[in-house]
Design a protein around this motif. Structure first.
Motif, PDB file in Angstrom:
ATOM      1  N   VAL A   1       0.846  -1.189   0.000  1.00  0.00           N
ATOM      2  CA  VAL A   1       0.000   0.000   0.000  1.00  0.00           C
ATOM      3  C   VAL A   1       0.884   1.242   0.000  1.00  0.00           C
ATOM      4  O   VAL A   1       1.905   1.308   0.692  1.00  0.00           O
ATOM      5  CB  VAL A   1      -0.960  -0.018   1.203  1.00  0.00           C
ATOM      6  CG1 VAL A   1      -0.205   0.047   2.520  1.00  0.00           C
ATOM      7  CG2 VAL A   1      -1.985   1.092   1.095  1.00  0.00           C
ATOM      8  N   SER A   2       0.514   2.230  -0.783  1.00  0.00           N
ATOM      9  CA  SER A   2       1.383   3.386  -1.012  1.00  0.00           C
ATOM     10  C   SER A   2       1.616   4.218   0.244  1.00  0.00           C
ATOM     11  O   SER A   2       2.705   4.773   0.439  1.00  0.00           O
ATOM     12  CB  SER A   2       0.794   4.271  -2.116  1.00  0.00           C
ATOM     13  OG  SER A   2       0.733   3.562  -3.339  1.00  0.00           O
ATOM     14  N   ASP A   3       0.597   4.331   1.124  1.00  0.00           N
ATOM     15  CA  ASP A   3       0.759   5.170   2.316  1.00  0.00           C
ATOM     16  C   ASP A   3       1.224   4.386   3.536  1.00  0.00           C
ATOM     17  O   ASP A   3       1.255   4.914   4.644  1.00  0.00           O
ATOM     18  CB  ASP A   3      -0.539   5.919   2.630  1.00  0.00           C
ATOM     19  CG  ASP A   3      -1.700   4.985   2.954  1.00  0.00           C
ATOM     20  OD1 ASP A   3      -1.486   3.751   3.001  1.00  0.00           O
ATOM     21  OD2 ASP A   3      -2.824   5.477   3.158  1.00  0.00           O
ATOM     22  N   GLY A   4       1.558   3.104   3.346  1.00  0.00           N
ATOM     23  CA  GLY A   4       2.144   2.320   4.422  1.00  0.00           C
ATOM     24  C   GLY A   4       1.191   1.477   5.233  1.00  0.00           C
ATOM     25  O   GLY A   4       1.628   0.611   5.994  1.00  0.00           O
ATOM     26  N   GLN A   5      -0.125   1.693   5.107  1.00  0.00           N
ATOM     27  CA  GLN A   5      -1.069   0.930   5.922  1.00  0.00           C
ATOM     28  C   GLN A   5      -2.414   0.812   5.217  1.00  0.00           C
ATOM     29  O   GLN A   5      -2.945   1.793   4.691  1.00  0.00           O
ATOM     30  CB  GLN A   5      -1.268   1.607   7.287  1.00  0.00           C
ATOM     31  CG  GLN A   5      -2.163   0.818   8.236  1.00  0.00           C
ATOM     32  CD  GLN A   5      -2.227   1.453   9.616  1.00  0.00           C
ATOM     33  OE1 GLN A   5      -1.556   2.448   9.882  1.00  0.00           O
ATOM     34  NE2 GLN A   5      -3.024   0.879  10.495  1.00  0.00           N
ATOM     35  N   PHE A   6      -2.973  -0.403   5.229  1.00  0.00           N
ATOM     36  CA  PHE A   6      -4.316  -0.618   4.708  1.00  0.00           C
ATOM     37  C   PHE A   6      -5.323  -0.194   5.777  1.00  0.00           C
ATOM     38  O   PHE A   6      -5.555  -0.918   6.747  1.00  0.00           O
ATOM     39  CB  PHE A   6      -4.534  -2.093   4.358  1.00  0.00           C
ATOM     40  CG  PHE A   6      -3.887  -2.517   3.069  1.00  0.00           C
ATOM     41  CD1 PHE A   6      -4.420  -2.142   1.844  1.00  0.00           C
ATOM     42  CD2 PHE A   6      -2.743  -3.310   3.077  1.00  0.00           C
ATOM     43  CE1 PHE A   6      -3.834  -2.536   0.649  1.00  0.00           C
ATOM     44  CE2 PHE A   6      -2.147  -3.714   1.890  1.00  0.00           C
ATOM     45  CZ  PHE A   6      -2.692  -3.324   0.672  1.00  0.00           C
ATOM     46  N   ASP A   7      -5.922   0.971   5.608  1.00  0.00           N
ATOM     47  CA  ASP A   7      -6.874   1.451   6.609  1.00  0.00           C
ATOM     48  C   ASP A   7      -7.985   2.309   6.003  1.00  0.00           C
ATOM     49  O   ASP A   7      -8.672   3.032   6.718  1.00  0.00           O
ATOM     50  CB  ASP A   7      -6.151   2.244   7.702  1.00  0.00           C
ATOM     51  CG  ASP A   7      -5.340   3.409   7.141  1.00  0.00           C
ATOM     52  OD1 ASP A   7      -5.384   3.635   5.911  1.00  0.00           O
ATOM     53  OD2 ASP A   7      -4.658   4.084   7.934  1.00  0.00           O
ATOM     54  N   GLN A   8      -8.166   2.210   4.670  1.00  0.00           N
ATOM     55  CA  GLN A   8      -9.164   3.026   3.994  1.00  0.00           C
ATOM     56  C   GLN A   8      -9.987   2.165   3.037  1.00  0.00           C
ATOM     57  O   GLN A   8      -9.598   1.052   2.686  1.00  0.00           O
ATOM     58  CB  GLN A   8      -8.489   4.156   3.204  1.00  0.00           C
ATOM     59  CG  GLN A   8      -7.609   5.076   4.027  1.00  0.00           C
ATOM     60  CD  GLN A   8      -8.407   5.933   4.995  1.00  0.00           C
ATOM     61  OE1 GLN A   8      -9.561   6.289   4.715  1.00  0.00           O
ATOM     62  NE2 GLN A   8      -7.806   6.261   6.127  1.00  0.00           N
ATOM     63  N   ILE A   9     -11.128   2.707   2.598  1.00  0.00           N
ATOM     64  CA  ILE A   9     -11.927   2.007   1.590  1.00  0.00           C
ATOM     65  C   ILE A   9     -11.420   2.306   0.181  1.00  0.00           C
ATOM     66  O   ILE A   9     -11.801   1.627  -0.769  1.00  0.00           O
ATOM     67  CB  ILE A   9     -13.422   2.361   1.699  1.00  0.00           C
ATOM     68  CG1 ILE A   9     -13.655   3.847   1.424  1.00  0.00           C
ATOM     69  CG2 ILE A   9     -13.972   1.966   3.056  1.00  0.00           C
ATOM     70  CD1 ILE A   9     -15.124   4.226   1.336  1.00  0.00           C
ATOM     71  N   ASN A  10     -10.564   3.310   0.055  1.00  0.00           N
ATOM     72  CA  ASN A  10      -9.897   3.621  -1.207  1.00  0.00           C
ATOM     73  C   ASN A  10      -8.393   3.607  -0.955  1.00  0.00           C
ATOM     74  O   ASN A  10      -7.916   4.294  -0.049  1.00  0.00           O
ATOM     75  CB  ASN A  10     -10.310   4.996  -1.739  1.00  0.00           C
ATOM     76  CG  ASN A  10     -11.799   5.112  -1.971  1.00  0.00           C
ATOM     77  OD1 ASN A  10     -12.394   4.271  -2.633  1.00  0.00           O
ATOM     78  ND2 ASN A  10     -12.414   6.150  -1.420  1.00  0.00           N
ATOM     79  N   GLU A  11      -7.668   2.826  -1.732  1.00  0.00           N
ATOM     80  CA  GLU A  11      -6.227   2.725  -1.533  1.00  0.00           C
ATOM     81  C   GLU A  11      -5.509   2.717  -2.881  1.00  0.00           C
ATOM     82  O   GLU A  11      -6.094   2.376  -3.918  1.00  0.00           O
ATOM     83  CB  GLU A  11      -5.861   1.435  -0.786  1.00  0.00           C
ATOM     84  CG  GLU A  11      -6.404   1.318   0.620  1.00  0.00           C
ATOM     85  CD  GLU A  11      -5.603   2.105   1.658  1.00  0.00           C
ATOM     86  OE1 GLU A  11      -4.732   2.911   1.257  1.00  0.00           O
ATOM     87  OE2 GLU A  11      -5.850   1.901   2.858  1.00  0.00           O
TER      88      GLU A  11
END
Length: 224
Positions: free
Chosen positions: A174-184
């Motif tokens: 994941v580009s921002d470092g963490q899977f924590d959104q419904i859009n990634e």
């Protein structure tokens, strides 16, 4: 307009949630309204419609489209608007056809970018979403807000349904470092030095949300 069971009465079908989700995603490209039970655009009762018959008798996930701005659409409208829109809708339906009551509930691959940064290196960036393909009709809001993305996997030259080998599945970061959104946004760098020159490969992508639901598979060609 996209219509789905039931049409002969304004009550939810046993698979209403899945049918509504897929109908809404099919409606996305043309921003079509939804004609189904509980929808504001349920115009009137339809007896003997093929969607009701196919679903009611054989449990086929059935959908119909009313397309064009007039009863007989001009050729220009057909070629410039209807064909491109319906092609995207039919491709989505084909992706979900294997498990039409489950796959549309999962996250969708919405954009794939390939960049060969050198002869032997392929950089891949993918946008994935649990929500963006759902048309925001008033009666749809609150039924499924979309779950956070859990993972996105890449398969090279093998469809995810055709393998049980975990080594075939390449996890994308994941580009921002963490899977924590419904859009990634996710990415991966492939070493293609072992690939034959002037060969064609198929790259398959599939995303899974935090409820363990996987969405439809998307694929692109890559020519070395």
């Amino acid at each position: 307009m996209v219509y789905f069971p039931w049409g002969h009465e304004d009550i939810p079908s046993p698979n209403h949630h899945s049918l509504l989700t897929m109908a809404s995603k099919l409606a996305h490209e043309g921003n079509y309204s939804l004609w189904g039970p509980g929808q504001d655009d349920f115009l009137y009762f339809v007896n003997g419609d093929a969607t009701d018959s196919s679903y009611g008798i054989d449990c086929v996930a059935s959908f119909g489209f009313e397309i064009g701005s007039t009863w007989y659409a001009p050729c220009e409208e057909f070629e410039s608007d209807i064909v491109p829109t319906m092609t995207k809708n039919l491709i989505y339906a084909a992706k979900a056809a294997r498990e039409p009551y489950r796959l549309p509930l999962g996250p969708d691959i919405v954009n794939i970018r390939l960049n060969a940064t050198s002869t032997d290196v392929l950089w891949i960036n993918v946008a994935v979403s649990s929500r963006s393909l759902i048309v925001n009709h008033a009666k749809f809001e609150g039924r499924r807000a979309g779950h956070k993305i859990e993972s996105v996997k890449l398969y090279v030259d093998v469809h995810p349904d055709d393998t049980d080998d975990p080594e075939e599945a390449l996890l994308m970061a994941v580009s921002d470092g963490q899977f924590d959104q419904i859009n990634e946004r996710v990415n991966i760098i492939l070493n293609t030095s072992q690939w034959e020159s002037e060969s064609r490969h198929i790259l398959y992508f599939q995303a899974t949300d935090q409820k363990g639901i996987s969405g439809p598979v998307s694929a692109v060609f890559y020519d070395t």
